[in-house]
Design a protein around this motif. Structure first.
Motif, PDB file in Angstrom:
ATOM      1  N   GLY A  72       0.829  -1.115  -0.168  1.00 39.42           N
ATOM      2  CA  GLY A  72      -0.011  -0.122  -0.174  1.00 39.42           C
ATOM      3  C   GLY A  72       0.859   1.092  -0.062  1.00 39.42           C
ATOM      4  O   GLY A  72       0.135   2.273   0.286  1.00 39.42           O
ATOM      5  N   PHE A  73       2.182   1.170  -0.260  1.00 37.69           N
ATOM      6  CA  PHE A  73       2.997   2.270  -0.516  1.00 37.69           C
ATOM      7  C   PHE A  73       4.019   2.274  -1.476  1.00 37.69           C
ATOM      8  O   PHE A  73       4.199   0.999  -1.846  1.00 37.69           O
ATOM      9  N   THR A  74       4.666   3.375  -1.915  1.00 38.83           N
ATOM     10  CA  THR A  74       5.707   3.325  -2.797  1.00 38.83           C
ATOM     11  C   THR A  74       6.743   3.967  -2.152  1.00 38.83           C
ATOM     12  O   THR A  74       6.730   4.776  -1.242  1.00 38.83           O
ATOM     13  N   GLU A  75       8.058   3.714  -2.680  1.00 39.17           N
ATOM     14  CA  GLU A  75       9.282   4.168  -1.953  1.00 39.17           C
ATOM     15  C   GLU A  75      10.426   4.355  -3.031  1.00 39.17           C
ATOM     16  O   GLU A  75      10.365   3.796  -3.923  1.00 39.17           O
ATOM     17  N   ALA A  76      11.104   5.563  -2.870  1.00 38.91           N
ATOM     18  CA  ALA A  76      11.943   5.934  -4.003  1.00 38.91           C
ATOM     19  C   ALA A  76      13.068   6.757  -3.219  1.00 38.91           C
ATOM     20  O   ALA A  76      12.813   7.477  -2.433  1.00 38.91           O
ATOM     21  N   PRO A  77      14.272   6.588  -3.787  1.00 39.05           N
ATOM     22  CA  PRO A  77      15.598   7.305  -3.265  1.00 39.05           C
ATOM     23  C   PRO A  77      15.257   8.968  -3.740  1.00 39.05           C
ATOM     24  O   PRO A  77      14.793   9.204  -4.979  1.00 39.05           O
ATOM     25  N   VAL A  78      15.695   9.849  -3.109  1.00 34.81           N
ATOM     26  CA  VAL A  78      15.935  11.055  -3.262  1.00 34.81           C
ATOM     27  C   VAL A  78      17.204  11.841  -3.063  1.00 34.81           C
ATOM     28  O   VAL A  78      17.831  11.137  -2.025  1.00 34.81           O
ATOM     29  N   VAL A  79      17.434  12.788  -3.597  1.00 29.53           N
ATOM     30  CA  VAL A  79      18.761  13.580  -3.500  1.00 29.53           C
ATOM     31  C   VAL A  79      18.510  15.146  -3.179  1.00 29.53           C
ATOM     32  O   VAL A  79      17.541  15.627  -3.754  1.00 29.53           O
ATOM     33  N   GLN A  80      19.139  15.425  -2.525  1.00 33.91           N
ATOM     34  CA  GLN A  80      19.372  16.909  -2.048  1.00 33.91           C
ATOM     35  C   GLN A  80      20.826  17.343  -2.557  1.00 33.91           C
ATOM     36  O   GLN A  80      21.703  16.785  -2.070  1.00 33.91           O
ATOM     37  N   THR A  81      20.884  18.276  -3.433  1.00 34.24           N
ATOM     38  CA  THR A  81      22.049  18.818  -3.948  1.00 34.24           C
ATOM     39  C   THR A  81      22.805  19.545  -2.863  1.00 34.24           C
ATOM     40  O   THR A  81      22.286  20.204  -2.009  1.00 34.24           O
ATOM     41  N   ALA A  82      24.074  19.271  -2.648  1.00 35.66           N
ATOM     42  CA  ALA A  82      24.923  19.919  -1.491  1.00 35.66           C
ATOM     43  C   ALA A  82      26.705  19.916  -1.837  1.00 35.66           C
ATOM     44  O   ALA A  82      26.772  19.191  -2.880  1.00 35.66           O
ATOM     45  N   THR A  83      27.287  20.482  -1.257  1.00 32.87           N
ATOM     46  CA  THR A  83      28.770  20.407  -1.447  1.00 32.87           C
ATOM     47  C   THR A  83      29.404  19.778  -0.357  1.00 32.87           C
ATOM     48  O   THR A  83      29.098  20.340   0.988  1.00 32.87           O
ATOM     49  N   PRO A  84      30.489  19.078  -0.524  1.00 30.78           N
ATOM     50  CA  PRO A  84      30.947  18.670  -1.447  1.00 30.78           C
ATOM     51  C   PRO A  84      30.347  17.459  -2.287  1.00 30.78           C
ATOM     52  O   PRO A  84      30.992  16.962  -3.513  1.00 30.78           O
ATOM     53  N   ALA A  85      29.559  16.877  -1.830  1.00 29.63           N
ATOM     54  CA  ALA A  85      28.964  15.915  -2.506  1.00 29.63           C
ATOM     55  C   ALA A  85      27.326  15.939  -1.972  1.00 29.63           C
ATOM     56  O   ALA A  85      26.936  16.403  -0.951  1.00 29.63           O
TER      57      ALA A  85
END
Length: 300
Positions: A16-29
């Protein structure tokens, strides 16, 4: 190969749910997180900030998936979640600044605000859940609603003294560690750092100086957010009175003290060996009262 990839996705859909990786832009990675969404349209959402673990609640040698199970349980209540790898952990390991002298809690708090903004695009009513030391970040980002789960009520320097004292080190080593903590609490770089503190200092002394200045009780009194404190009676990493002190710091703060819940969010006795063993088992269910307490608060 295809079956190994598709089966977990199918299992999530059936749950009953979905899951996905997410990314936040940052420095140095870039920073990494996982977004878990129930089937409901525009559900309530909670940002989960770990303390000392990765987004799933794991650390080297201790894999119990406590926060992964927590996110999946919340989805069962119709609540979305975004759980994150703070800098220096999990897939955000490379995101520590190259110059550790520039790394302070201001950076981790800015990261958390960025994650909360990302969650706001996919969820409705928002909350922030700080786990362990992650509560120190949660307290300082002006959350709309706040959950402090197995959170300290004392500044981090005091908690560190307690934890280091339990290592069974010599009197001389304890004295050296105490002197180093004294320096950091006073805002000074410690010149004599015992080897036992090496892991603690992996984020740099400047970070610890900024962390040691956060007083959880004072921060809670400053926030206006509706707040729930959840603590367990067999937590090996906190004192029994931590939850009570947090709950009494500000009128209107709710508290759920769960009998025989430990820091891995499992049912465990006070016995040290048996309790610690639960940190290494992914298949153990979460404490049965944890999700009901969370869902009641977050659904209001």
């Amino acid at each position: 190969m295809g079956a190994r990839i598709l089966l977990p996705v199918l299992a999530l859909l059936l749950a009953g749910f979905t899951e996905a990786p997410v990314v936040q832009t940052a420095t140095p990675a870039n920073l990494a997180g996982t977004l878990t969404l129930p089937e409901a349209q525009h559900p309530p959402g909670v940002l989960i900030i770990p303390g000392g673990t990765d987004r799933d609640g794991n650390r080297p040698g201790q894999y119990n998936d406590s926060l992964r199970l927590l996110a999946h349980g919340l989805a069962g209540c119709g609540i979305a979640s975004l759980r994150i790898d703070p800098r220096g952990t999990g897939d955000s390991t490379q995101a520590l600044p190259w110059d550790l002298d520039s790394f302070t809690t201001d950076i981790t708090e800015a990261d958390a605000r960025g994650w909360l903004g990302l969650l706001a695009r996919r969820a409705g009513r928002l909350a922030v859940l700080g786990v362990g030391d992650g509560a120190l970040t949660a307290l300082r980002i002006a959350p709309p609603r706040l959950v402090l789960l197995e959170a300290p009520s004392r500044p981090a320097g005091e908690v560190l003294r307690q934890r280091l004292a339990s290592l069974g080190l010599s009197r001389q080593a304890r004295a050296r560690m105490g002197a180093a903590i004294d320096d950091l609490e006073a805002g000074r770089i410690a010149e004599d750092v015992p080897p036992a503190m090496g892991q603690v200092l992996r984020f740099g002394q400047t970070y610890l100086i900024s962390l040691f200045h956060i007083d959880p009780l004072a921060e809670l009194r400053r926030t206006q957010a509706p707040t729930l404190v959840i603590d367990g009676t067999t937590d090996l990493e906190l004192q029994p009175q931590d939850g009570a002190r947090l709950a009494s710091a500000r009128p209107g703060t709710l508290r759920a003290s769960l009998p025989f819940m430990n820091h891995a969010l499992r049912v465990a006795p006070a016995d040290f060996g048996i309790n610690l063993a639960t940190y290494e088992h992914r298949n153990l269910p979460l404490h049965p009262q944890l999700l009901p307490a969370l869902c009641r608060f977050l659904e209001k």
